[in-house]
Design a protein around this motif. Structure first.
Motif, PDB file in Angstrom:
ATOM      1  N   ALA A 126       0.834  -1.200   0.000  1.00  0.00           N
ATOM      2  CA  ALA A 126       0.000   0.000   0.000  1.00  0.00           C
ATOM      3  C   ALA A 126       0.873   1.256   0.000  1.00  0.00           C
ATOM      4  O   ALA A 126       0.628   2.201  -0.753  1.00  0.00           O
ATOM      5  N   LYS A 127       1.912   1.264   0.835  1.00  0.00           N
ATOM      6  CA  LYS A 127       2.804   2.423   0.891  1.00  0.00           C
ATOM      7  C   LYS A 127       3.522   2.634  -0.436  1.00  0.00           C
ATOM      8  O   LYS A 127       3.805   3.776  -0.823  1.00  0.00           O
ATOM      9  N   ALA A 128       3.818   1.541  -1.140  1.00  0.00           N
ATOM     10  CA  ALA A 128       4.541   1.635  -2.414  1.00  0.00           C
ATOM     11  C   ALA A 128       3.613   1.856  -3.601  1.00  0.00           C
ATOM     12  O   ALA A 128       4.083   1.995  -4.733  1.00  0.00           O
ATOM     13  N   GLY A 129       2.316   1.880  -3.366  1.00  0.00           N
ATOM     14  CA  GLY A 129       1.367   2.005  -4.468  1.00  0.00           C
ATOM     15  C   GLY A 129       1.319   0.772  -5.337  1.00  0.00           C
ATOM     16  O   GLY A 129       1.071   0.862  -6.545  1.00  0.00           O
ATOM     17  N   ALA A 130       1.540  -0.391  -4.731  1.00  0.00           N
ATOM     18  CA  ALA A 130       1.690  -1.627  -5.503  1.00  0.00           C
ATOM     19  C   ALA A 130       0.702  -2.709  -5.091  1.00  0.00           C
ATOM     20  O   ALA A 130       0.962  -3.898  -5.287  1.00  0.00           O
ATOM     21  N   LEU A 131      -0.437  -2.333  -4.522  1.00  0.00           N
ATOM     22  CA  LEU A 131      -1.438  -3.321  -4.135  1.00  0.00           C
ATOM     23  C   LEU A 131      -2.060  -3.980  -5.364  1.00  0.00           C
ATOM     24  O   LEU A 131      -2.085  -3.416  -6.456  1.00  0.00           O
ATOM     25  N   THR A 132      -2.582  -5.180  -5.158  1.00  0.00           N
ATOM     26  CA  THR A 132      -3.437  -5.842  -6.140  1.00  0.00           C
ATOM     27  C   THR A 132      -4.890  -5.591  -5.735  1.00  0.00           C
ATOM     28  O   THR A 132      -5.251  -5.812  -4.577  1.00  0.00           O
ATOM     29  N   LEU A 133      -5.701  -5.105  -6.672  1.00  0.00           N
ATOM     30  CA  LEU A 133      -7.113  -4.847  -6.410  1.00  0.00           C
ATOM     31  C   LEU A 133      -7.970  -5.861  -7.155  1.00  0.00           C
ATOM     32  O   LEU A 133      -7.794  -6.070  -8.361  1.00  0.00           O
ATOM     33  N   MET A 134      -8.890  -6.484  -6.429  1.00  0.00           N
ATOM     34  CA  MET A 134      -9.805  -7.474  -6.983  1.00  0.00           C
ATOM     35  C   MET A 134     -11.196  -6.848  -6.980  1.00  0.00           C
ATOM     36  O   MET A 134     -11.795  -6.681  -5.922  1.00  0.00           O
ATOM     37  N   LEU A 135     -11.694  -6.492  -8.148  1.00  0.00           N
ATOM     38  CA  LEU A 135     -12.877  -5.653  -8.225  1.00  0.00           C
ATOM     39  C   LEU A 135     -14.112  -6.400  -8.706  1.00  0.00           C
ATOM     40  O   LEU A 135     -14.048  -7.219  -9.626  1.00  0.00           O
ATOM     41  N   GLY A 136     -15.236  -6.045  -8.098  1.00  0.00           N
ATOM     42  CA  GLY A 136     -16.535  -6.484  -8.576  1.00  0.00           C
ATOM     43  C   GLY A 136     -17.464  -5.292  -8.623  1.00  0.00           C
ATOM     44  O   GLY A 136     -17.549  -4.529  -7.657  1.00  0.00           O
ATOM     45  N   GLY A 137     -18.143  -5.107  -9.758  1.00  0.00           N
ATOM     46  CA  GLY A 137     -19.058  -3.984  -9.824  1.00  0.00           C
ATOM     47  C   GLY A 137     -19.336  -3.533 -11.241  1.00  0.00           C
ATOM     48  O   GLY A 137     -18.867  -4.134 -12.211  1.00  0.00           O
ATOM     49  N   ASP A 138     -20.106  -2.462 -11.339  1.00  0.00           N
ATOM     50  CA  ASP A 138     -20.491  -1.892 -12.636  1.00  0.00           C
ATOM     51  C   ASP A 138     -19.244  -1.480 -13.419  1.00  0.00           C
ATOM     52  O   ASP A 138     -18.395  -0.752 -12.892  1.00  0.00           O
ATOM     53  N   PRO A 139     -19.110  -1.925 -14.673  1.00  0.00           N
ATOM     54  CA  PRO A 139     -17.884  -1.602 -15.434  1.00  0.00           C
ATOM     55  C   PRO A 139     -17.632  -0.110 -15.579  1.00  0.00           C
ATOM     56  O   PRO A 139     -16.486   0.343 -15.473  1.00  0.00           O
ATOM     57  N   ASP A 140     -18.687   0.674 -15.821  1.00  0.00           N
ATOM     58  CA  ASP A 140     -18.495   2.115 -15.984  1.00  0.00           C
ATOM     59  C   ASP A 140     -18.074   2.780 -14.675  1.00  0.00           C
ATOM     60  O   ASP A 140     -17.233   3.690 -14.667  1.00  0.00           O
ATOM     61  N   ALA A 141     -18.653   2.327 -13.573  1.00  0.00           N
ATOM     62  CA  ALA A 141     -18.270   2.880 -12.270  1.00  0.00           C
ATOM     63  C   ALA A 141     -16.811   2.568 -11.968  1.00  0.00           C
ATOM     64  O   ALA A 141     -16.070   3.412 -11.436  1.00  0.00           O
ATOM     65  N   ILE A 142     -16.381   1.361 -12.315  1.00  0.00           N
ATOM     66  CA  ILE A 142     -14.978   0.988 -12.097  1.00  0.00           C
ATOM     67  C   ILE A 142     -14.053   1.809 -12.983  1.00  0.00           C
ATOM     68  O   ILE A 142     -12.987   2.258 -12.541  1.00  0.00           O
ATOM     69  N   THR A 143     -14.454   2.030 -14.230  1.00  0.00           N
ATOM     70  CA  THR A 143     -13.636   2.861 -15.132  1.00  0.00           C
ATOM     71  C   THR A 143     -13.479   4.269 -14.569  1.00  0.00           C
ATOM     72  O   THR A 143     -12.378   4.846 -14.585  1.00  0.00           O
ATOM     73  N   THR A 144     -14.565   4.834 -14.048  1.00  0.00           N
ATOM     74  CA  THR A 144     -14.504   6.183 -13.469  1.00  0.00           C
ATOM     75  C   THR A 144     -13.619   6.208 -12.230  1.00  0.00           C
ATOM     76  O   THR A 144     -12.907   7.191 -11.978  1.00  0.00           O
ATOM     77  N   ALA A 145     -13.656   5.117 -11.454  1.00  0.00           N
ATOM     78  CA  ALA A 145     -12.880   5.055 -10.213  1.00  0.00           C
ATOM     79  C   ALA A 145     -11.420   4.699 -10.444  1.00  0.00           C
ATOM     80  O   ALA A 145     -10.591   4.874  -9.542  1.00  0.00           O
ATOM     81  N   ARG A 146     -11.089   4.226 -11.631  1.00  0.00           N
ATOM     82  CA  ARG A 146      -9.744   3.702 -11.867  1.00  0.00           C
ATOM     83  C   ARG A 146      -8.610   4.693 -11.540  1.00  0.00           C
ATOM     84  O   ARG A 146      -7.591   4.303 -10.963  1.00  0.00           O
ATOM     85  N   PRO A 147      -8.730   5.989 -11.899  1.00  0.00           N
ATOM     86  CA  PRO A 147      -7.641   6.908 -11.537  1.00  0.00           C
ATOM     87  C   PRO A 147      -7.360   6.943 -10.032  1.00  0.00           C
ATOM     88  O   PRO A 147      -6.214   7.112  -9.615  1.00  0.00           O
ATOM     89  N   VAL A 148      -8.410   6.791  -9.225  1.00  0.00           N
ATOM     90  CA  VAL A 148      -8.207   6.730  -7.768  1.00  0.00           C
ATOM     91  C   VAL A 148      -7.494   5.434  -7.403  1.00  0.00           C
ATOM     92  O   VAL A 148      -6.506   5.436  -6.649  1.00  0.00           O
ATOM     93  N   PHE A 149      -7.969   4.314  -7.942  1.00  0.00           N
ATOM     94  CA  PHE A 149      -7.355   3.021  -7.634  1.00  0.00           C
ATOM     95  C   PHE A 149      -5.883   2.987  -8.047  1.00  0.00           C
ATOM     96  O   PHE A 149      -5.054   2.350  -7.387  1.00  0.00           O
ATOM     97  N   GLU A 150      -5.554   3.678  -9.118  1.00  0.00           N
ATOM     98  CA  GLU A 150      -4.173   3.636  -9.612  1.00  0.00           C
ATOM     99  C   GLU A 150      -3.200   4.361  -8.693  1.00  0.00           C
ATOM    100  O   GLU A 150      -1.993   4.163  -8.810  1.00  0.00           O
ATOM    101  N   THR A 151      -3.691   5.159  -7.750  1.00  0.00           N
ATOM    102  CA  THR A 151      -2.771   5.812  -6.820  1.00  0.00           C
ATOM    103  C   THR A 151      -2.164   4.817  -5.839  1.00  0.00           C
ATOM    104  O   THR A 151      -1.068   5.061  -5.315  1.00  0.00           O
ATOM    105  N   PHE A 152      -2.853   3.707  -5.583  1.00  0.00           N
ATOM    106  CA  PHE A 152      -2.320   2.738  -4.623  1.00  0.00           C
ATOM    107  C   PHE A 152      -2.284   1.309  -5.157  1.00  0.00           C
ATOM    108  O   PHE A 152      -1.807   0.402  -4.475  1.00  0.00           O
ATOM    109  N   GLY A 153      -2.764   1.088  -6.381  1.00  0.00           N
ATOM    110  CA  GLY A 153      -2.801  -0.262  -6.938  1.00  0.00           C
ATOM    111  C   GLY A 153      -1.942  -0.406  -8.171  1.00  0.00           C
ATOM    112  O   GLY A 153      -1.862   0.514  -8.994  1.00  0.00           O
ATOM    113  N   ARG A 154      -1.291  -1.551  -8.314  1.00  0.00           N
ATOM    114  CA  ARG A 154      -0.495  -1.841  -9.511  1.00  0.00           C
ATOM    115  C   ARG A 154      -1.260  -2.776 -10.439  1.00  0.00           C
ATOM    116  O   ARG A 154      -1.383  -2.510 -11.627  1.00  0.00           O
TER     117      ARG A 154
END
Length: 272
Positions: A126-154
């Motif tokens: 998490a500190k390195a921004g290298a987490l793995t994210l396992m997502l379930g949900g609306d594809p468009d909502a996930i696409t919109t959220a992706r820039p946020v997820f990319e701050t801590f997920g690889r």
């Protein structure tokens, strides 16, 4: 369009996630039950909300990383009515998939999206921004959220509808528990055959028997030092059984490989 973020659950894993979001340039609002949990963020641009509802009213995207199903429900039941239509709640806790689905149904009535987004990698990732994210949900909502997820997920993977991310996390954690259990047996076999633990671990980690589970087990002085981790893994193995069914062969195999080690780890040190 700028995304205002919120975050609830500033623990060992959630805290670094929130900091990555803040440092990623997203306006961020925080809430915590204990004021001392907010102290590490005084040197940041994050704002502090007095209530969960106040946080929800300001945020387009809220990350939730609290301990268990009851905590997730209590937080989301206050968030959902306060958030604007189109807002997103990302549940980073590891909980029962049906908890996420139930919250999704409630949120959908108000035009709010729920994404189940458990993570793997722990505090260092998490500190390195290298987490793995396992997502379930609306594809468009996930696409919109992706820039946020990319701050801590690889590695960021959508696995299906809400609940699919939790399914993957339960499989992952059950496999880890099984691998630690098998590694424990392998080291016990080495001890019985007179092989030094350090030499055997070095050999196995350079050979086809290597695993992250072996790495974790090798760091333990004894199983009881892993009591807290074992309790969390046992909970996740149990949840996988509830999802798959107690008699499902995949669950039985994973459970049985993990059971002896988890039970010994949680039993505490032997009495003198």
């Amino acid at each position: 369009m700028s995304i205002t973020c919120g975050f609830i659950g500033l623990g060992d894993q959630g805290g670094p996630i929130a900091r990555r979001m803040i440092e990623g340039g997203f306006p961020t609002v925080l809430w915590a039950r204990r004021p001392e949990s907010l102290a590490p963020y005084r040197d940041t641009l994050a704002r502090v909300a007095a209530t969960i509802a106040e946080l929800g009213a300001q945020a387009d995207h809220v990350g939730v990383c609290v301990v268990n199903d009851d905590d997730v429900r209590q937080v989301c039941e206050q968030l959902i009515p306060a958030m604007r239509r189109g807002g997103r709640i990302a549940i980073h806790s590891t909980v029962h998939p049906e908890t996420c689905r139930s919250l999704e149904r409630t949120a959908a009535e108000r035009g709010v999206f729920v994404i189940d987004a458990p993570v793997s990698g722990g505090s260092p990732a998490a500190k390195a921004g290298a987490l793995t994210l396992m997502l379930g949900g609306d594809p468009d909502a996930i696409t919109t959220a992706r820039p946020v997820f990319e701050t801590f997920g690889r590695l960021i993977v959508r696995l299906g509808d809400v609940g699919a991310g939790q399914h993957a996390k339960l499989i992952n954690n059950s496999l880890l528990a099984a691998n630690i259990g098998l590694a424990d047996m392998a080291l016990a076999a080495g001890a019985e055959l007179g092989i030094a633990k350090e030499a055997l671990v070095e050999l196995l980690q350079a050979s086809s028997g290597r695993s992250f589970g072996l790495e974790v087990r090798a760091r333990m002085p004894d199983p009881t030092s892993f009591a807290h981790g074992a309790a969390l893994l046992k909970k996740d193995v149990r949840l996988l059984g509830e999802v798959l069914g107690a008699d499902a062969p995949p669950f039985v195999g994973l459970r049985d490989a993990a059971a002896d080690f988890l039970d010994r780890a949680m039993a505490g040190p032997p009495k003198a």
